[in-house]
Each structure stands twice: as structure tokens, then as C-alpha cells.
Design a protein around this motif. Sequence first.
Motif, PDB file in Angstrom:
ATOM      1  N   LEU A 156      11.902   6.918  -0.751  1.00 56.21           N
ATOM      2  CA  LEU A 156      10.643   7.782  -0.989  1.00 56.21           C
ATOM      3  C   LEU A 156      10.055   8.248   0.164  1.00 56.21           C
ATOM      4  N   SER A 157       9.206   9.513  -0.189  1.00 52.17           N
ATOM      5  CA  SER A 157       9.013  10.253   1.061  1.00 52.17           C
ATOM      6  C   SER A 157       7.801   9.658   1.702  1.00 52.17           C
ATOM      7  N   PRO A 158       8.100   9.653   3.217  1.00 55.27           N
ATOM      8  CA  PRO A 158       7.164   9.058   3.942  1.00 55.27           C
ATOM      9  C   PRO A 158       5.842   9.598   4.279  1.00 55.27           C
ATOM     10  N   GLY A 159       5.671  10.834   4.094  1.00 57.25           N
ATOM     11  CA  GLY A 159       4.499  11.420   4.018  1.00 57.25           C
ATOM     12  C   GLY A 159       3.579  11.079   2.986  1.00 57.25           C
ATOM     13  N   ILE A 160       3.923  11.153   1.804  1.00 59.88           N
ATOM     14  CA  ILE A 160       3.259  10.946   0.517  1.00 59.88           C
ATOM     15  C   ILE A 160       2.861   9.286   0.287  1.00 59.88           C
ATOM     16  N   THR A 161       4.002   8.550   0.724  1.00 61.85           N
ATOM     17  CA  THR A 161       3.757   7.216   0.764  1.00 61.85           C
ATOM     18  C   THR A 161       2.492   6.751   1.716  1.00 61.85           C
ATOM     19  N   PHE A 162       2.572   7.245   2.833  1.00 65.51           N
ATOM     20  CA  PHE A 162       1.627   6.883   4.021  1.00 65.51           C
ATOM     21  C   PHE A 162       0.218   7.561   3.565  1.00 65.51           C
ATOM     22  N   LEU A 163       0.281   8.786   2.941  1.00 64.85           N
ATOM     23  CA  LEU A 163      -0.986   9.290   2.523  1.00 64.85           C
ATOM     24  C   LEU A 163      -1.608   8.181   1.497  1.00 64.85           C
ATOM     25  N   TYR A 164      -1.019   7.925   0.656  1.00 68.35           N
ATOM     26  CA  TYR A 164      -1.361   6.987  -0.506  1.00 68.35           C
ATOM     27  C   TYR A 164      -2.062   5.583   0.291  1.00 68.35           C
ATOM     28  N   VAL A 168      -5.721   4.212   0.635  1.00 74.50           N
ATOM     29  CA  VAL A 168      -6.317   2.617   0.178  1.00 74.50           C
ATOM     30  C   VAL A 168      -6.939   1.930   1.419  1.00 74.50           C
ATOM     31  N   LEU A 169      -6.196   2.057   2.517  1.00 79.38           N
ATOM     32  CA  LEU A 169      -6.781   1.314   3.698  1.00 79.38           C
ATOM     33  C   LEU A 169      -8.382   1.817   4.098  1.00 79.38           C
ATOM     34  N   ILE A 170      -8.631   3.266   4.079  1.00 78.51           N
ATOM     35  CA  ILE A 170      -9.606   3.962   4.435  1.00 78.51           C
ATOM     36  C   ILE A 170     -10.978   3.321   3.273  1.00 78.51           C
ATOM     37  N   SER A 171     -10.354   3.246   2.063  1.00 81.55           N
ATOM     38  CA  SER A 171     -11.198   2.660   0.949  1.00 81.55           C
ATOM     39  C   SER A 171     -11.571   1.091   1.314  1.00 81.55           C
TER      40      SER A 171
END
Length: 330
Positions: A156-164, A168-171
Motif C-alpha cells: 500500500l502507499s506509505p504516504g496515504i497509510t501513514f497519513l491515516y 489516528v495517533l493525533i486523535s
Amino acid sequence: MDTSTHITIGFGLAGLAYLDPAIASDPMLAQAILLGTVIGSNAPDFDYAIRLVKGNGMYTEHHRGASHSLPAIIIWTFAISALIFIFYNQISYISLLFWTFLAVCLHVGLDILNVYGTQAGRPFTKKWLSLNFIPLFDPIIMLGHLIGFTFWLAGLSPGITFLYVYIVLISYIIIRYIISVNKRNLLHAVQKTGSFTIIPTISLHKWDFVYETKSAYDAGSITGKDIHWIHHFEKHGQEDKIIKASLADKNVQHFLANSKHAHTMYFTTSSSVEVRWIDLRFRHKEHYPYMAIVKLDPALNILASYTGWVHHSRKLNEKLITETKKVMPL
């Protein structure tokens, strides 16, 4: 945060950088940014060199000090980027600089969120800044990254993956902050005159605390809305001759430079006196492992001392024996 978390976040930021099409399409740039984020995410803790050169006591006092300051953030960013650029001089230096800067800032920012804190406000203030709502090691933060790495390896795209992952972690971090405010409000309602420090654990449900008054310390925990008082320590007066003698030790001075709610106790035998300064913020079950220890002779001359993390009494005895041999070679 602990070293493993900083390393993990460095790799996570390198994945997030793939959101930039220029990075995603240039393997050399992506590799350089990976180096920048991993090294930058750990650079402020390179002050470990103090321990190697000056010893554990000096390191205890200065860890997370100047190396986490505002000037240091700039110095680390440019030094790391410049070093990497020597070997990757065909890439976009601005991109490398930005992601390295982000990694260094995130290291310092996360360290402010836990109970140990940093002197991130230097040179404007030497005050230790700590917000006390993220533990030194947070399994949720680590788990979020490990899930992201799994998806990355799966294609999977690492950019999109770590955006999500980071959304989640900021929340999660915001939720932790809100919970910490609620726990503080519970302690504010206690009918005691003094100050307190909330200490996060890996559980959102359970938080530790230290409550300090003029004459005593109380250590406990909050589970849900229930306050549990676990340990009570009466303070020794600074005029106590044994306490006063221990304060002349350099390791104790290093320890007290960045310790909060430091309680002292001592044990006497026919041949020596052992004084322990313990930081009540760091409790593991019934034990407080972060301490400074001084061994004195009956005339209160310093024989040996040590400061740092001690989880077992045998380890403590071995350290004091070693330090005694340095002072009085056999």
C-alpha cells in the motif's frame, strides 16, 4: 519518549513523506529523507555522549537539556541535512531540510508530553517543560506505526497509510490530554494544601500521581474516578546532618537539578550510612527506581555515590561497591 519509539517515528515520517509525488518518484530522494528522518528523530538524544565523557551524574542533570533547546533544533536540522547532502547532492535540499526539521521537532515535542520533560525553552528559560500525559513508552503509538509498516510492506502507499496512522495517533494524543485534565480536576478537588504531579501510565484508565505538602509526600493512583493513596512519606528537614552531608555529593546535586518531588531516606549501620534520594514521579509497583544514592562513613565523609535507574537492590550494591573501589583502591 524511549529510543525505540523515536527510531520507529523516524521510519514513519519517511513513509509519510511519500505524500509528496516528487519524493515518491525519486528513490534517491526518498532514501536521503529516510536517513534525515531517522537520524533527526534521534539526534537530540545524542547528548548520551555526556555520559560517556563526563559520567552518569552529569548526564542525569543535562539529558534533555541544551540538546533539546530551540537553537539545538536548528543546529541538528542543518548539520544532519548538510551531512546527508554531501552523499546525495543531486536531490532537493529543501525537501531534505524540511523532513529532517520535522523529525527533530517531533522528537522534542513528544518529549515535552511525558513526565521527564525537556528544557525546550532554552535560551529563554531553563524551566523543565513537561505536560505529563504521554508515558515514556506508549504501546498505542508503537502499535500504530507497526500497523503502518505492515501495510507499507504489503504494497500500500506509505504516504496515504501513514497519513491515516498519524490522524489516528493525533486523535489518541488529544484524548489522552483530555483525560489528563479530568484526572487533574479530581486532585484539585482534594482538600489538601500543596502541589501535585500527574504521571501517565500505559493505561488510559489508570494514572499515578504525587501530592506534595510542606511536611510530606503522598504517592498514589487514580483509577476511573477513584483516588487511591498508596505511600506516605514524611519529609526530613534540610538541617538534618546526614541529609546535609549527602547534599555535598556531586551525584546528588546532578540528580536534584532536574528531579521533582525528590524524597530522601537513610539507613545506618555500625560501619556506614546510606542516603537515598528518590524521585517519586517514577514508581514501578512498590519501588521508585530513579534515584541518587550516597554511601557515607560514620563521620559522614562521602565514600561512594551513584545516580540513575536502579531496579534491583543487588544492582545497587554492586554499583556502590564499584564506586567505593574508585575512591579507595584495594
